[in-house]
Write a protein that holds these residues in place. Structure first.
Motif, PDB file in Angstrom:
ATOM      1  N   LEU A 170      -0.952  -0.311  -2.988  1.00  0.00           N
ATOM      2  CA  LEU A 170      -0.892   1.074  -3.440  1.00  0.00           C
ATOM      3  C   LEU A 170      -1.376   1.225  -4.875  1.00  0.00           C
ATOM      4  O   LEU A 170      -1.853   2.300  -5.258  1.00  0.00           O
ATOM      5  CB  LEU A 170       0.551   1.587  -3.329  1.00  0.00           C
ATOM      6  CG  LEU A 170       1.187   1.483  -1.929  1.00  0.00           C
ATOM      7  CD1 LEU A 170       2.639   1.948  -1.982  1.00  0.00           C
ATOM      8  CD2 LEU A 170       0.392   2.305  -0.927  1.00  0.00           C
ATOM      9  N   ARG A 208       1.194  -2.436  11.078  1.00  0.00           N
ATOM     10  CA  ARG A 208       0.322  -1.709  10.175  1.00  0.00           C
ATOM     11  C   ARG A 208      -0.100  -2.637   9.043  1.00  0.00           C
ATOM     12  O   ARG A 208       0.740  -3.242   8.378  1.00  0.00           O
ATOM     13  CB  ARG A 208       1.050  -0.476   9.635  1.00  0.00           C
ATOM     14  CG  ARG A 208       0.217   0.390   8.710  1.00  0.00           C
ATOM     15  CD  ARG A 208       0.823   1.790   8.623  1.00  0.00           C
ATOM     16  NE  ARG A 208       2.244   1.762   8.444  1.00  0.00           N
ATOM     17  CZ  ARG A 208       2.864   1.635   7.261  1.00  0.00           C
ATOM     18  NH1 ARG A 208       2.134   1.527   6.157  1.00  0.00           N
ATOM     19  NH2 ARG A 208       4.179   1.621   7.179  1.00  0.00           N
ATOM     20  N   GLN A 209      -1.404  -2.778   8.860  1.00  0.00           N
ATOM     21  CA  GLN A 209      -1.929  -3.742   7.909  1.00  0.00           C
ATOM     22  C   GLN A 209      -1.427  -3.483   6.492  1.00  0.00           C
ATOM     23  O   GLN A 209      -1.213  -2.339   6.085  1.00  0.00           O
ATOM     24  CB  GLN A 209      -3.455  -3.707   7.917  1.00  0.00           C
ATOM     25  CG  GLN A 209      -4.115  -4.701   6.976  1.00  0.00           C
ATOM     26  CD  GLN A 209      -5.617  -4.656   7.080  1.00  0.00           C
ATOM     27  OE1 GLN A 209      -6.167  -4.043   7.988  1.00  0.00           O
ATOM     28  NE2 GLN A 209      -6.296  -5.304   6.143  1.00  0.00           N
ATOM     29  N   ALA A 210      -1.219  -4.571   5.759  1.00  0.00           N
ATOM     30  CA  ALA A 210      -0.786  -4.458   4.363  1.00  0.00           C
ATOM     31  C   ALA A 210      -1.821  -3.695   3.548  1.00  0.00           C
ATOM     32  O   ALA A 210      -3.030  -3.897   3.708  1.00  0.00           O
ATOM     33  CB  ALA A 210      -0.569  -5.851   3.782  1.00  0.00           C
ATOM     34  N   ARG A 211      -1.339  -2.838   2.643  1.00  0.00           N
ATOM     35  CA  ARG A 211      -2.228  -2.036   1.807  1.00  0.00           C
ATOM     36  C   ARG A 211      -1.638  -1.952   0.414  1.00  0.00           C
ATOM     37  O   ARG A 211      -0.472  -1.585   0.239  1.00  0.00           O
ATOM     38  CB  ARG A 211      -2.391  -0.634   2.400  1.00  0.00           C
ATOM     39  CG  ARG A 211      -3.343   0.271   1.608  1.00  0.00           C
ATOM     40  CD  ARG A 211      -3.551   1.563   2.364  1.00  0.00           C
ATOM     41  NE  ARG A 211      -2.301   2.296   2.518  1.00  0.00           N
ATOM     42  CZ  ARG A 211      -1.865   3.225   1.667  1.00  0.00           C
ATOM     43  NH1 ARG A 211      -2.589   3.526   0.603  1.00  0.00           N
ATOM     44  NH2 ARG A 211      -0.730   3.855   1.890  1.00  0.00           N
ATOM     45  N   ARG A 213      -3.982   0.934  -7.062  1.00  0.00           N
ATOM     46  CA  ARG A 213      -5.434   0.727  -7.102  1.00  0.00           C
ATOM     47  C   ARG A 213      -6.049   1.057  -8.464  1.00  0.00           C
ATOM     48  O   ARG A 213      -7.231   0.809  -8.679  1.00  0.00           O
ATOM     49  CB  ARG A 213      -6.121   1.599  -6.040  1.00  0.00           C
ATOM     50  CG  ARG A 213      -5.570   1.495  -4.635  1.00  0.00           C
ATOM     51  CD  ARG A 213      -5.599   0.093  -4.079  1.00  0.00           C
ATOM     52  NE  ARG A 213      -6.935  -0.486  -4.037  1.00  0.00           N
ATOM     53  CZ  ARG A 213      -7.213  -1.636  -3.412  1.00  0.00           C
ATOM     54  NH1 ARG A 213      -6.240  -2.330  -2.812  1.00  0.00           N
ATOM     55  NH2 ARG A 213      -8.437  -2.117  -3.410  1.00  0.00           N
ATOM     56  N   ASN A 216      -4.443  -8.430   5.398  1.00  0.00           N
ATOM     57  CA  ASN A 216      -4.114  -8.495   3.977  1.00  0.00           C
ATOM     58  C   ASN A 216      -5.026  -7.581   3.172  1.00  0.00           C
ATOM     59  O   ASN A 216      -6.055  -7.099   3.652  1.00  0.00           O
ATOM     60  CB  ASN A 216      -4.199  -9.932   3.475  1.00  0.00           C
ATOM     61  CG  ASN A 216      -5.547 -10.559   3.749  1.00  0.00           C
ATOM     62  OD1 ASN A 216      -6.573 -10.094   3.261  1.00  0.00           O
ATOM     63  ND2 ASN A 216      -5.568 -11.635   4.530  1.00  0.00           N
ATOM     64  N   ASP A 217      -4.629  -7.360   1.932  1.00  0.00           N
ATOM     65  CA  ASP A 217      -5.382  -6.540   0.992  1.00  0.00           C
ATOM     66  C   ASP A 217      -5.257  -7.195  -0.371  1.00  0.00           C
ATOM     67  O   ASP A 217      -4.290  -7.921  -0.649  1.00  0.00           O
ATOM     68  CB  ASP A 217      -4.816  -5.117   0.965  1.00  0.00           C
ATOM     69  CG  ASP A 217      -5.724  -4.148   0.218  1.00  0.00           C
ATOM     70  OD1 ASP A 217      -6.884  -4.527  -0.051  1.00  0.00           O
ATOM     71  OD2 ASP A 217      -5.276  -3.030  -0.087  1.00  0.00           O
ATOM     72  N   ALA A 244       2.776  -2.673  -2.715  1.00  0.00           N
ATOM     73  CA  ALA A 244       2.072  -2.681  -1.427  1.00  0.00           C
ATOM     74  C   ALA A 244       2.939  -2.071  -0.342  1.00  0.00           C
ATOM     75  O   ALA A 244       4.170  -1.996  -0.455  1.00  0.00           O
ATOM     76  CB  ALA A 244       1.675  -4.107  -1.058  1.00  0.00           C
ATOM     77  N   ASP A 245       2.279  -1.658   0.716  1.00  0.00           N
ATOM     78  CA  ASP A 245       2.946  -1.034   1.856  1.00  0.00           C
ATOM     79  C   ASP A 245       2.381  -1.643   3.133  1.00  0.00           C
ATOM     80  O   ASP A 245       1.246  -2.134   3.162  1.00  0.00           O
ATOM     81  CB  ASP A 245       2.733   0.477   1.833  1.00  0.00           C
ATOM     82  CG  ASP A 245       3.517   1.179   2.931  1.00  0.00           C
ATOM     83  OD1 ASP A 245       4.537   0.605   3.368  1.00  0.00           O
ATOM     84  OD2 ASP A 245       3.093   2.263   3.361  1.00  0.00           O
ATOM     85  N   GLY A 246       3.166  -1.603   4.195  1.00  0.00           N
ATOM     86  CA  GLY A 246       2.710  -2.126   5.478  1.00  0.00           C
ATOM     87  C   GLY A 246       3.891  -2.309   6.421  1.00  0.00           C
ATOM     88  O   GLY A 246       5.053  -2.225   6.016  1.00  0.00           O
ATOM     89  N   SER A 295      -0.084  -9.441   2.057  1.00  0.00           N
ATOM     90  CA  SER A 295      -0.420  -9.821   3.427  1.00  0.00           C
ATOM     91  C   SER A 295       0.769  -9.662   4.358  1.00  0.00           C
ATOM     92  O   SER A 295       1.927  -9.798   3.948  1.00  0.00           O
ATOM     93  CB  SER A 295      -0.913 -11.277   3.458  1.00  0.00           C
ATOM     94  OG  SER A 295       0.085 -12.149   2.976  1.00  0.00           O
TER      95      SER A 295
END
Length: 458
Positions: free
Chosen positions: A266, A261-264, A268, A342-343, A287-289, A337
């Motif tokens: 949190l 699951r792609q890094a995201r 924002r 990555n985000d 971040a989450d992933g 990432s």
């Protein structure tokens, strides 16, 4: 001892109490090809004795009391191809040129106490095909440091406690066929670690707490051509595949289960901070992933920030700017990432400089990167060091008083010392000839006038 045995090709000198080998002990063994020194009491490599064995091909040094391999340990052994140094629990270092002059094809350094792969001593072994570093406390294989071993085909890293193999660790190893990293603590082994997985034939992964996700998808897809050494690897995570071996998965399950699951990021919410000089600012980046993403921060010049210094990245991903300066102003970028992507998110910092009057009152001094300001803690976590005008005046006054005190003590000491020397004559009477009288005597007159004066000694 062996002077009359020129045809001897193999010598076993094991299981004895040898503590020393004479420099000429092996003279005469011109055709010796194999020497085994096992379970002796040697604490150093008998370099001088071994240098007489110019034709030796295989050397085995096992269960000895070696603590290090010094430079030129195996000089003049140009024909040596197979070297084994194993079961030496006190051997924890190899000098940079310890293997200098060797053209090995096989090297074993197992069951020792090496805490890192000996990259520097190995880099010139361009003909090496077999390398065994098993059972050393090596926790990480760094990237781009084994690339000089161009012909390496087989690498054993069993039971070393490996935690991570970095991307590019086996770059330039185009002939890499066999890798055994079983019985370690690896969570994954990414395809990017290899120069090309197309050449890999045997892989040992059993005994590791593997996370069966997209990072191991390459190994599952190569299953028809890739043979697993020993037992089939077992998944430790995620929960839905825990305990299953690689052999249990069907072709249809693999794309569905081996996913990431792609890094995201949190956090924002916009973070635009305006502050004055000297304040500490925190920027948050959670971040989450799956797998758990790594977080890095880039400064306004787009350089990676580390975990040390005045501006640093904390373990939880937070950016800390301590004692903010005007030059710290700008946009900072947080990047999360993982293997799936990555985000990123940008934050803004604006630092206002102190007024000139405030600067004069603070009287801050900057010496070689250190900031000393009254009433503030020093940069980089040092203890506060007041250094204002008042402190300077007090310091100069105290220094001047200390100097006068020292001079006074010296004079007092000299006075008492002189008193201890007894009665001293304080006057001196000196007879002299006046200059006019001396000139007259040169003119032929014989009368000489003299003078006398008394000098008082103080």
């Amino acid at each position: 001892m062996f002077g009359e045995m020129p045809s001897l090709q193999k010598l076993e000198a094991s299981e004895n109490d040898l503590v020393f080998i004479s420099n000429r002990a092996f003279d005469g063994l011109s055709d010796l090809q194999e020497l085994n020194l096992d379970r002796c009491n040697l604490t150093s490599v008998p370099t001088e004795a071994l240098s007489r064995l110019s034709g030796i091909i295989r050397l085995r040094l096992c269960r000895l009391g070696l603590t290090t391999l010094p430079n030129n340990s195996f000089r003049q052994l140009g024909r040596l191809r197979d070297l084994e140094v194993s079961h030496c629990p006190w051997l924890d270092s190899l000098a940079t040129n310890s293997l200098f002059g060797l053209n090995l094809t096989s090297l074993t350094l197992s069951h020792c106490n090496l805490s890192a792969a000996p990259y520097s001593p190995l880099h010139h072994l361009v003909y090496l095909r077999y390398l065994d570093l098993s059972y050393n406390p090596i926790t990480i294989i760094l990237s781009n440091l084994l690339g000089d071993l161009l012909r390496l085909q087989e690498l054993h890293l069993v039971g070393t406690g490996l935690l991570r193999i970095e991307p590019g660790a086996f770059r330039n190893l185009a002939f890499f066929r066999f890798l055994d990293v079983s019985e370690n603590r690896l969570a994954t082994l990414e395809e990017s670690a290899f120069h090309s997985v197309a050449a890999l034939e045997v892989l040992g992964l059993d005994g590791n707490p593997l996370a069966c996700d997209c990072r191991l998808l390459w190994a599952m897809r190569r299953h028809p051509w890739l043979r697993f050494k020993g037992s089939s690897p077992t998944c430790a995570t995620p929960v839905q595949v825990q305990g299953r071996t690689f052999a249990d998965f069907t072709e249809a399950e693999i794309p569905r289960l081996f996913t990431c699951r792609q890094a995201r990021i949190l956090t924002r919410k916009p973070q635009d901070v305006r502050t004055d000089e000297g304040h500490t600012v925190l920027f948050f980046c959670a971040a989450d992933g799956d797998p758990a993403p790594s977080i890095i921060w880039l400064n306004p010049k787009r350089s990676v920030l580390t975990g040390s210094g005045r501006i640093r990245t904390l373990a939880n991903g937070t950016l800390e700017v301590r004692y903010a300066q005007v030059q710290d102003s700008g946009y900072y970028l947080c990047i999360a990432s993982n293997a799936a992507g990555n985000d990123s998110v940008s934050v803004s910092l604006r630092v206002r400089g102190l007024p000139a009057s405030a600067r004069n009152r603070s009287s801050s001094f900057f010496l070689e990167g250190w900031s000393f300001a009254s009433g503030q803690a020093a940069v980089n976590g040092s203890q506060p060091f007041p250094f204002d005008v008042k402190t300077l005046v007090i310091a100069v006054t105290m220094g001047f008083l200390s100097f006068l005190s020292s001079v006074a003590v010296c004079f007092i000491f000299m006075f008492f010392w002189s008193q201890s020397k007894g009665q001293i004559k304080h006057t001196a009477t000196i007879d002299f000839v006046p200059r006019s009288a001396a000139m007259a005597s040169r003119g032929g007159r014989t009368t000489m006038e003299t003078g006398r004066f008394t000098m008082k000694l103080i």
